[in-house]
Motif scaffolding. Structure first.
Motif, PDB file in Angstrom:
ATOM      1  N   GLN A  55       0.578  -1.233  -0.347  1.00 31.84           N
ATOM      2  CA  GLN A  55      -0.137   0.164  -0.076  1.00 31.84           C
ATOM      3  C   GLN A  55       0.615   1.158   0.419  1.00 31.84           C
ATOM      4  O   GLN A  55       1.762   1.157   0.556  1.00 31.84           O
ATOM      5  CB  GLN A  55      -0.784  -0.167   0.857  1.00 31.84           C
ATOM      6  CG  GLN A  55      -1.999  -0.912   1.158  1.00 31.84           C
ATOM      7  CD  GLN A  55      -3.120  -0.955   2.206  1.00 31.84           C
ATOM      8  OE1 GLN A  55      -3.295  -0.693   3.154  1.00 31.84           O
ATOM      9  NE2 GLN A  55      -3.618  -0.475   1.880  1.00 31.84           N
ATOM     10  N   VAL A  56       0.132   2.282  -1.045  1.00 30.40           N
ATOM     11  CA  VAL A  56       1.344   3.720  -0.466  1.00 30.40           C
ATOM     12  C   VAL A  56      -0.084   4.848  -0.550  1.00 30.40           C
ATOM     13  O   VAL A  56      -1.120   4.294   0.394  1.00 30.40           O
ATOM     14  CB  VAL A  56       1.273   3.907  -1.811  1.00 30.40           C
ATOM     15  CG1 VAL A  56       0.200   3.858  -2.993  1.00 30.40           C
ATOM     16  CG2 VAL A  56       2.240   5.089  -2.259  1.00 30.40           C
ATOM     17  N   SER A  57       1.303   5.577   0.811  1.00 35.17           N
ATOM     18  CA  SER A  57      -0.298   7.092   1.379  1.00 35.17           C
ATOM     19  C   SER A  57       0.602   8.113   0.722  1.00 35.17           C
ATOM     20  O   SER A  57       2.657   7.872   0.678  1.00 35.17           O
ATOM     21  CB  SER A  57       0.319   6.556   2.439  1.00 35.17           C
ATOM     22  OG  SER A  57      -0.110   7.616   3.326  1.00 35.17           O
ATOM     23  N   PRO A  58      -0.013   9.497   0.801  1.00 40.15           N
ATOM     24  CA  PRO A  58       0.953  10.317   0.218  1.00 40.15           C
ATOM     25  C   PRO A  58       1.548  10.850   1.924  1.00 40.15           C
ATOM     26  O   PRO A  58       2.631  12.089   2.325  1.00 40.15           O
ATOM     27  CB  PRO A  58       0.309  11.387   0.356  1.00 40.15           C
ATOM     28  CG  PRO A  58      -1.070  11.078   0.511  1.00 40.15           C
ATOM     29  CD  PRO A  58      -0.896   9.737   0.644  1.00 40.15           C
ATOM     30  N   TRP A  63      -4.180   5.078   3.261  1.00 38.68           N
ATOM     31  CA  TRP A  63      -3.447   4.377   2.629  1.00 38.68           C
ATOM     32  C   TRP A  63      -4.472   3.849   1.345  1.00 38.68           C
ATOM     33  O   TRP A  63      -5.777   3.871   1.406  1.00 38.68           O
ATOM     34  CB  TRP A  63      -3.377   2.835   3.048  1.00 38.68           C
ATOM     35  CG  TRP A  63      -2.590   3.335   4.249  1.00 38.68           C
ATOM     36  CD1 TRP A  63      -2.010   3.866   5.298  1.00 38.68           C
ATOM     37  CD2 TRP A  63      -0.712   3.799   4.429  1.00 38.68           C
ATOM     38  NE1 TRP A  63      -1.285   4.265   6.212  1.00 38.68           N
ATOM     39  CE2 TRP A  63      -0.843   3.694   4.799  1.00 38.68           C
ATOM     40  CE3 TRP A  63      -0.047   3.265   3.634  1.00 38.68           C
ATOM     41  CZ2 TRP A  63       1.359   4.538   5.542  1.00 38.68           C
ATOM     42  CZ3 TRP A  63       1.681   3.662   3.120  1.00 38.68           C
ATOM     43  CH2 TRP A  63       2.169   3.566   4.583  1.00 38.68           C
ATOM     44  N   CYS A  64      -3.261   3.414   0.119  1.00 41.77           N
ATOM     45  CA  CYS A  64      -4.450   2.793  -0.786  1.00 41.77           C
ATOM     46  C   CYS A  64      -3.787   1.907  -1.347  1.00 41.77           C
ATOM     47  O   CYS A  64      -2.127   1.407  -1.391  1.00 41.77           O
ATOM     48  CB  CYS A  64      -4.725   4.455  -2.334  1.00 41.77           C
ATOM     49  SG  CYS A  64      -3.526   4.578  -2.660  1.00 41.77           S
ATOM     50  N   ASP A  65      -4.039   0.803  -1.712  1.00 43.75           N
ATOM     51  CA  ASP A  65      -3.681  -0.285  -2.421  1.00 43.75           C
ATOM     52  C   ASP A  65      -2.688  -0.460  -3.769  1.00 43.75           C
ATOM     53  O   ASP A  65      -3.314   0.691  -4.747  1.00 43.75           O
ATOM     54  CB  ASP A  65      -4.550  -1.358  -2.867  1.00 43.75           C
ATOM     55  CG  ASP A  65      -5.119  -2.334  -2.030  1.00 43.75           C
ATOM     56  OD1 ASP A  65      -5.054  -1.431  -0.501  1.00 43.75           O
ATOM     57  OD2 ASP A  65      -6.355  -2.488  -2.317  1.00 43.75           O
ATOM     58  N   LEU A  66      -1.931  -0.425  -3.970  1.00 39.24           N
ATOM     59  CA  LEU A  66      -0.328  -0.211  -4.983  1.00 39.24           C
ATOM     60  C   LEU A  66      -0.281  -0.689  -5.822  1.00 39.24           C
ATOM     61  O   LEU A  66      -0.319  -0.979  -6.920  1.00 39.24           O
ATOM     62  CB  LEU A  66       0.928   0.083  -4.508  1.00 39.24           C
ATOM     63  CG  LEU A  66       2.584   0.089  -5.091  1.00 39.24           C
ATOM     64  CD1 LEU A  66       2.206   1.441  -6.184  1.00 39.24           C
ATOM     65  CD2 LEU A  66       3.423   0.175  -4.490  1.00 39.24           C
ATOM     66  N   GLU A  67      -1.444  -2.294  -5.429  1.00 38.26           N
ATOM     67  CA  GLU A  67      -0.699  -3.419  -6.477  1.00 38.26           C
ATOM     68  C   GLU A  67      -2.094  -4.944  -5.610  1.00 38.26           C
ATOM     69  O   GLU A  67      -2.037  -4.089  -5.184  1.00 38.26           O
ATOM     70  CB  GLU A  67       0.637  -4.043  -6.461  1.00 38.26           C
ATOM     71  CG  GLU A  67       0.889  -4.384  -4.802  1.00 38.26           C
ATOM     72  CD  GLU A  67       2.484  -4.991  -4.615  1.00 38.26           C
ATOM     73  OE1 GLU A  67       3.633  -4.247  -5.598  1.00 38.26           O
ATOM     74  OE2 GLU A  67       3.171  -5.393  -3.469  1.00 38.26           O
ATOM     75  N   GLU A  68      -1.352  -6.366  -6.515  1.00 38.78           N
ATOM     76  CA  GLU A  68      -2.736  -6.674  -6.795  1.00 38.78           C
ATOM     77  C   GLU A  68      -2.227  -7.619  -5.114  1.00 38.78           C
ATOM     78  O   GLU A  68      -1.460  -7.520  -5.478  1.00 38.78           O
ATOM     79  CB  GLU A  68      -2.899  -7.619  -7.691  1.00 38.78           C
ATOM     80  CG  GLU A  68      -3.455  -6.589  -9.004  1.00 38.78           C
ATOM     81  CD  GLU A  68      -4.879  -6.497  -9.169  1.00 38.78           C
ATOM     82  OE1 GLU A  68      -6.211  -6.871  -8.557  1.00 38.78           O
ATOM     83  OE2 GLU A  68      -5.005  -5.513  -8.828  1.00 38.78           O
ATOM     84  N   PRO A  69      -2.954  -8.352  -4.778  1.00 34.20           N
ATOM     85  CA  PRO A  69      -2.275  -9.056  -3.899  1.00 34.20           C
ATOM     86  C   PRO A  69      -1.552  -9.837  -4.156  1.00 34.20           C
ATOM     87  O   PRO A  69      -1.777 -10.810  -5.297  1.00 34.20           O
ATOM     88  CB  PRO A  69      -3.589  -9.812  -3.404  1.00 34.20           C
ATOM     89  CG  PRO A  69      -4.843  -9.327  -4.020  1.00 34.20           C
ATOM     90  CD  PRO A  69      -4.683  -8.200  -4.815  1.00 34.20           C
ATOM     91  N   ARG A  89       3.677   0.424   3.036  1.00 36.17           N
ATOM     92  CA  ARG A  89       3.595  -0.748   3.748  1.00 36.17           C
ATOM     93  C   ARG A  89       2.409  -1.945   3.350  1.00 36.17           C
ATOM     94  O   ARG A  89       2.659  -1.947   2.230  1.00 36.17           O
ATOM     95  CB  ARG A  89       2.787  -0.162   5.010  1.00 36.17           C
ATOM     96  CG  ARG A  89       1.151  -0.095   4.969  1.00 36.17           C
ATOM     97  CD  ARG A  89       0.505   0.153   5.701  1.00 36.17           C
ATOM     98  NE  ARG A  89      -1.056  -0.096   5.461  1.00 36.17           N
ATOM     99  CZ  ARG A  89      -2.233   0.675   6.255  1.00 36.17           C
ATOM    100  NH1 ARG A  89      -1.520   1.029   7.586  1.00 36.17           N
ATOM    101  NH2 ARG A  89      -3.987   0.666   6.089  1.00 36.17           N
ATOM    102  N   LEU A  90       2.723  -2.571   3.994  1.00 36.89           N
ATOM    103  CA  LEU A  90       2.299  -4.081   3.230  1.00 36.89           C
ATOM    104  C   LEU A  90       0.733  -4.432   4.018  1.00 36.89           C
ATOM    105  O   LEU A  90       0.410  -3.877   5.785  1.00 36.89           O
ATOM    106  CB  LEU A  90       2.831  -5.796   3.699  1.00 36.89           C
ATOM    107  CG  LEU A  90       4.708  -5.555   2.730  1.00 36.89           C
ATOM    108  CD1 LEU A  90       4.629  -6.974   3.587  1.00 36.89           C
ATOM    109  CD2 LEU A  90       4.174  -6.058   1.423  1.00 36.89           C
TER     110      LEU A  90
END
Length: 121
Positions: A55-58, A63-69, A89-90
């Motif tokens: 997950q990515v955050s500014p 937080w929002c998902d960056l990639e597929e699980p 973060r994960l």
């Protein structure tokens, strides 16, 4: 020519995870590359796996998902994350091989892990 900077941080050390979890966030705005490592030290039962996504955050708060699980079912799993922003973060869950929920009162699956984040400028 300048020397590239690198850093490996341990986000979880000998942590026993169960159910849904998130790692500690880490500020990565300086980095151009990121690679995750999950080392599973012990599982509560055969076939227990972690299902994780970066997950990515500014700001390190929202937080929002960056990639597929992806599944982390082996003893050591690794993958890169790309096009991230200021914080990573994960987020994940610890699941049994069949995905079945534990019976009422029974403990759910768990895994003892080390989670590393390797960064390069």
């Amino acid at each position: 020519m300048t020397m590239r900077q690198s850093l490996t941080v341990v986000l979880e050390r000998n942590a026993t995870l169960s159910g849904t979890f998130t790692t500690e966030p880490y500020e990565v705005a300086w980095a151009a590359e990121a690679r995750w490592f999950i080392r599973t030290l012990q599982r509560s039962a055969e076939g227990v796996r972690l299902r994780v996504r970066a997950q990515v955050s500014p700001d390190g708060l929202h937080w929002c998902d960056l990639e597929e699980p992806r599944d982390a079912a082996g003893d050591l799993e690794s993958w890169p994350s790309r096009d991230f922003a200021g914080w990573l973060r994960l987020k994940g869950t610890v699941e049994s091989a069949d995905g079945a929920a534990p019976a009422d009162g029974a403990p759910g699956p768990s895994a003892k892990v080390l989670i590393y984040l390797a960064l390069k400028s």
